[in-house]
Design an enzyme around this catalytic site. Structure first.
Site, PDB file in Angstrom:
ATOM      1  N   ALA A 131       0.787  -1.148  -0.082  1.00 54.56           N
ATOM      2  CA  ALA A 131      -0.100  -0.056   0.054  1.00 54.56           C
ATOM      3  C   ALA A 131       0.963   1.055   0.076  1.00 54.56           C
ATOM      4  O   ALA A 131       2.062   1.029   0.452  1.00 54.56           O
ATOM      5  CB  ALA A 131      -0.911   0.134   1.157  1.00 54.56           C
ATOM      6  N   ALA A 133       0.369   5.616   0.752  1.00 57.57           N
ATOM      7  CA  ALA A 133      -0.471   6.617   1.103  1.00 57.57           C
ATOM      8  C   ALA A 133       0.111   8.148   1.161  1.00 57.57           C
ATOM      9  O   ALA A 133       1.376   8.105   0.559  1.00 57.57           O
ATOM     10  CB  ALA A 133      -0.930   6.301   2.539  1.00 57.57           C
ATOM     11  N   SER A 134      -0.260   8.944   1.742  1.00 57.44           N
ATOM     12  CA  SER A 134       0.223  10.363   1.657  1.00 57.44           C
ATOM     13  C   SER A 134       1.690  10.476   2.193  1.00 57.44           C
ATOM     14  O   SER A 134       2.399  11.124   1.796  1.00 57.44           O
ATOM     15  CB  SER A 134      -0.546  11.219   2.256  1.00 57.44           C
ATOM     16  OG  SER A 134      -1.018  11.019   3.611  1.00 57.44           O
ATOM     17  N   ALA A 136       3.596   7.716   3.908  1.00 58.24           N
ATOM     18  CA  ALA A 136       4.371   6.683   3.840  1.00 58.24           C
ATOM     19  C   ALA A 136       3.898   5.603   3.061  1.00 58.24           C
ATOM     20  O   ALA A 136       2.707   5.488   2.390  1.00 58.24           O
ATOM     21  CB  ALA A 136       4.698   6.131   5.153  1.00 58.24           C
ATOM     22  N   GLN A 137       4.694   4.409   2.508  1.00 61.67           N
ATOM     23  CA  GLN A 137       4.296   3.293   1.680  1.00 61.67           C
ATOM     24  C   GLN A 137       4.690   2.065   2.740  1.00 61.67           C
ATOM     25  O   GLN A 137       5.625   2.170   3.459  1.00 61.67           O
ATOM     26  CB  GLN A 137       4.791   3.370   0.498  1.00 61.67           C
ATOM     27  CG  GLN A 137       6.390   3.050   0.403  1.00 61.67           C
ATOM     28  CD  GLN A 137       6.548   3.053  -1.420  1.00 61.67           C
ATOM     29  OE1 GLN A 137       6.000   3.804  -2.014  1.00 61.67           O
ATOM     30  NE2 GLN A 137       7.533   2.214  -1.599  1.00 61.67           N
ATOM     31  N   VAL A 138       3.806   0.977   2.510  1.00 65.99           N
ATOM     32  CA  VAL A 138       4.093  -0.273   3.258  1.00 65.99           C
ATOM     33  C   VAL A 138       4.797  -1.397   2.316  1.00 65.99           C
ATOM     34  O   VAL A 138       4.176  -1.391   1.349  1.00 65.99           O
ATOM     35  CB  VAL A 138       2.646  -0.558   3.936  1.00 65.99           C
ATOM     36  CG1 VAL A 138       2.940  -2.077   4.474  1.00 65.99           C
ATOM     37  CG2 VAL A 138       2.411   0.451   4.742  1.00 65.99           C
ATOM     38  N   ASP A 285      -7.969   9.267  12.585  1.00 66.06           N
ATOM     39  CA  ASP A 285      -7.828   9.213  11.281  1.00 66.06           C
ATOM     40  C   ASP A 285      -8.537   7.856  10.582  1.00 66.06           C
ATOM     41  O   ASP A 285      -7.937   7.081  10.112  1.00 66.06           O
ATOM     42  CB  ASP A 285      -6.392   9.268  10.906  1.00 66.06           C
ATOM     43  CG  ASP A 285      -6.067   9.705   9.462  1.00 66.06           C
ATOM     44  OD1 ASP A 285      -7.147   9.917   8.778  1.00 66.06           O
ATOM     45  OD2 ASP A 285      -5.009   9.179   8.892  1.00 66.06           O
TER      46      ASP A 285
END
Length: 539
Positions: A131, A133-134, A136-138, A285
């Protein structure tokens, strides 16, 4: 002065390149919004753009605009009742499918941050991101003992852009507070400052790791929610237990597995009220990309909490105020609601409390008399903010994060089970919490625990009084000096403001003329306006 004009020009270029002016028909928008569309079309990037028919132009534009724009898209993605399906389908992708950065960059950041080689840290590291996102990434990976993990890595070089965007927002907040009473009542500048602090904290994954461990402690052994374990963390990297589940928005999977969606929705709301009132530590969030559901035991599923970067806490006073207000609303006792708000210090002297009670009854009354599928919770909140503006109510900034979370929760709850009776579920939880916290025995015990500190402090009281009197004497001289400096500063600011309005008016006139001029004249006028703006910024 308008800060970071070059950044504003870049945002204008992105909006023009992706032809965001074509997202909505002009006739469906208010008159003032149509002017914004005209300004977007003025940029030369709009004239040669081929993105008009791009089905993902909004998603890609928000990605190019940066993390704050993506955050706004994520918030809107939970409002299926307010956003058209065509727009919503793009915003949903921002929850975990933002454009990823290079895996080579990710590996370098991991190795530098955890001070070890990738092969030393992991038995397997999957290069394809799970994934993005704004912030970080995983990536998925496996430890050498066989445990499956997820590795979260912050995006490189985004802090400076976030700081610039917040300076623009702060300037906008101050401008709105000068012109709009509603912005002053909401303490808009303080809200922006608080949100700035929250987002900058999100860049430090050690804080998220601490939040995750704290929430895991609160829900250890819970049958309602599971919080993954954190194995390693640093400022830029966090390694945590990999979980199995589906996003809360995947209702088709719930139906296919025979899950009781009503029971699941009740669990979700119970978790929310438990976080706010029992733990005073709530996930702030809660978009669908951060809330998953276990599928291992469909008859007794648990929620899974992810991404604990943004958490909320209330003071004890505000916690009690919110609980009593919600109970007053549930009991349709609007005079009591006004008394609670008055005791909290939110109502200025001289306010017509009877009129305020009638307005609250008219606006808030439908919240307890209609099922959730017929409620527009966000719309009701907007009406309450309008009442706050008209009656000059002072709403503490720390409650705005809770309101934002409530909008998320309402959006998720409506999607999961529209007929959920939120008030029937919440009333016993709140009643029990208030009784426990107003228990005289408990309060006496708390006072007793503070007696040693009070006695120790009493010994220093005479010295503190003498120091305070001397301090007051010195402050009078200091205040006189500060007053003279403030008066001088105010005169300079008024002069700068007048100059800014003059330049702003000239730029507005140039852009207005550009709208009705041929393209070659428009280009020259836009360039001239840009030069004036950047020259003024540099002064």
């Amino acid at each position: 002065m308008i800060p970071h004009v070059s950044r504003l020009l870049e945002l204008w270029r992105i909006a023009a390149h992706y032809r965001l002016d074509t997202l909505f028909p002009a006739e469906e928008l208010p008159e003032k919004a149509r002017h914004i569309l005209a300004i977007i079309r003025l940029h030369p990037a709009a004239w040669s753009s081929r993105e008009r028919k791009n089905p993902l132009k909004l998603k890609q534009a928000l990605e190019d605009m940066g993390p704050l724009a993506i955050k706004m898209g994520q918030l809107l993605s939970t409002r299926r009742d307010l956003i058209s399906p065509e727009i919503l389908s793009q915003l949903v992708l921002l929850q975990d499918q933002v454009k990823p950065f290079s895996v080579d960059v990710a590996k370098v950041r991991i190795q530098q941050s955890l001070k070890a080689d990738i092969t030393t840290l992991f038995a397997r590291f999957d290069e394809q991101p799970l994934a993005a996102a704004s912030i970080a990434q995983v990536h998925t990976a496996a430890l050498h003992d066989g445990r499956e993990v997820v590795v979260k890595v912050t995006r490189p070089n985004i802090r400076q852009q976030i700081l610039q965007d917040f300076e623009i927002l702060e300037w906008l907040g101050i401008s709105l507070e000068k012109r709009l009473e509603a912005a002053r009542a909401l303490h808009l500048s303080e809200i922006i400052q608080n949100y700035r602090h929250i987002i900058l904290n999100e860049l430090d994954l050690t804080l998220e790791a601490d939040n995750t461990r704290r929430m895991r402690h609160h829900f250890t052994g819970s049958s309602m929610m599971y919080v993954p374990e954190v194995y390693m963390d640093s400022k830029d990297v966090m390694v945590a237990e990999r979980i199995t589940g589906v996003p809360i928005s995947d209702t088709a999977t719930f139906d296919a597995l025979g899950m009781d969606r009503a029971d699941l929705a009740e669990k979700g709301l119970t978790i929310f009220f438990t976080q706010v009132f029992r733990d005073n530590f709530f996930h702030a969030d809660m978009h669908p990309g951060n809330v998953f559901v276990e599928t291992i035991h469909p008859q007794n599923p648990r929620f899974i909490a992810l991404d604990c970067a943004i958490m909320g806490e209330l003071s004890k006073h505000d916690q009690m105020t919110v609980a009593r207000m919600l109970l007053a609303v549930m009991n349709s006792n609007f005079m009591q609601l006004i008394q609670i708000v008055h005791q909290a210090g939110w109502i200025p002297p001289g306010t017509d409390q009877d009129a305020l009670s009638r307005e609250m009854r008219r606006t808030v009354g439908p919240m307890v008399s209609k099922p959730m599928d017929q409620l527009d919770f966000a719309g009701i909140l907007i009406q309450i903010m309008d009442i706050a503006r008209r009656f000059h109510l002072e709403i503490p900034p720390q409650l705005m994060l809770l309101l934002k979370t409530l909008v998320h929760v309402e959006g998720l709850g409506t999607d999961l089970y529209p007929q959920l009776d939120i008030w029937k579920l919440a009333k016993p939880i709140l009643t029990e919490w208030i009784k426990a916290n107003m228990n005289p025995v408990k309060n006496i015990k708390e006072i007793g625990q503070q007696i040693p500190d009070l006695l120790l402090g009493a010994h220093d009281l005479p010295g503190l009084l003498v120091d305070s009197l001397n301090g007051l004497k010195n402050q009078s001289y200091w205040h006189d000096k500060q007053l003279r400096e403030i008066q001088s500063l105010r005169l300079n600011m008024e002069l700068q403001q007048r100059r800014s309005w003059i330049y702003g008016s000239i730029i507005a006139v140039l852009l207005t003329i550009a709208i009705i001029s041929p393209w070659y004249v428009s280009t020259a006028l836009i360039v001239l306006a840009s030069i004036l703006a950047m020259w003024r910024m540099g002064k």
